[in-house]
Design an enzyme around this catalytic site. Sequence first.
Site, PDB file in Angstrom:
ATOM      1  N   ASP A 166      12.855 -43.899 126.584  1.00  0.00           N
ATOM      2  CA  ASP A 166      11.490 -43.667 127.034  1.00  0.00           C
ATOM      3  C   ASP A 166      11.571 -43.444 128.540  1.00  0.00           C
ATOM      4  O   ASP A 166      11.837 -44.378 129.299  1.00  0.00           O
ATOM      5  CB  ASP A 166      10.615 -44.872 126.712  1.00  0.00           C
ATOM      6  N   TYR A 218      -3.676 -31.116 132.997  1.00  0.00           N
ATOM      7  CA  TYR A 218      -2.561 -30.222 132.692  1.00  0.00           C
ATOM      8  C   TYR A 218      -2.121 -29.474 133.946  1.00  0.00           C
ATOM      9  O   TYR A 218      -0.929 -29.411 134.259  1.00  0.00           O
ATOM     10  CB  TYR A 218      -2.976 -29.240 131.603  1.00  0.00           C
ATOM     11  N   LYS A 235       1.648 -29.729 135.705  1.00  0.00           N
ATOM     12  CA  LYS A 235       2.574 -28.600 135.734  1.00  0.00           C
ATOM     13  C   LYS A 235       2.845 -28.116 137.162  1.00  0.00           C
ATOM     14  O   LYS A 235       3.981 -27.771 137.508  1.00  0.00           O
ATOM     15  CB  LYS A 235       2.043 -27.452 134.864  1.00  0.00           C
TER      16      LYS A 235
END
Length: 295
Positions: free
Chosen positions: A75, A174, A178
Amino acid sequence: MTTRPLQGRVAVVAGATRGAGRGIAIKLGEAGATVYVTGRSSREGSSDVGRSETIEETAELVAAAGGVGIAVRTDHTAPEQVEALFRRVEKEQEGRLDLLVNDVWGCEQYIDFERKFWEQPLSNALIMQERAVRSHLITSYYGVPLMVARRSGLVIEITDGVDYSVREGAGVGYSVAKVGNIHLAAALASELKPYGVTAISLTPGFLRSEQMLDHFGVTAETWRDAPDPHFRVVSETPAYIGAAVVALASDPALFEKTGQAFSTWRCADEYGIRDADGSQPHWGNYYASIRDNTK
């Protein structure tokens, strides 16, 4: 270029369970590399993404392609697990790490195309930063010192896009994640330059991943039947970005381009890479044409 240009190289592909990460890991194996395949989805237990792909499957595909695949359930939001991963790499590979690919994501279920940032749960955006930015920071923190010690290596941040513009439609969380990956590569490049270590970002175009195929109700064989016209025309398989990573890692002059944002279509232009079917999808040109037609 030889058929196995990365023979003897050691790579970690973080987030290699499926999609781009799996495609990258397989292509690295095909090029002769030893690849540590990491992620949360394992035969020991699935992640909350709830899909069937596992890191063990990816490692087996790396071996079948001609490399050495080593699955390590990790993880990447847990610093102690990431630290243990790189301690293992250091021990087993005598301190060698040539390539680190940060492809951890696992946030598709948190993208909301219908509601504005403030209309959806705040947790959607925060989870994206946790998994796609914080995890990349943690992974680089523990992986980069192995490269610094040998004064060589390459870090690749897998992202979406080649600039800092808004990712229209996908939402604030998002876009921040990014763009953050692109900036992380540039910032790492600045600090790593005196040590001879390269850091860049890399984006695919319209990726024909397992999840996207399922989303459109098609398969790897029937993808041209997808309802989305862009997907039918210019989508690319995970093998394409895998070929891009191999080309970049094999470029003896790549350090001169440290900090830059690459794409699969740029790699097609510069290195001549091809997708699994021999094509060269060029999302950059395609996107520019449809954007111009809508003005």
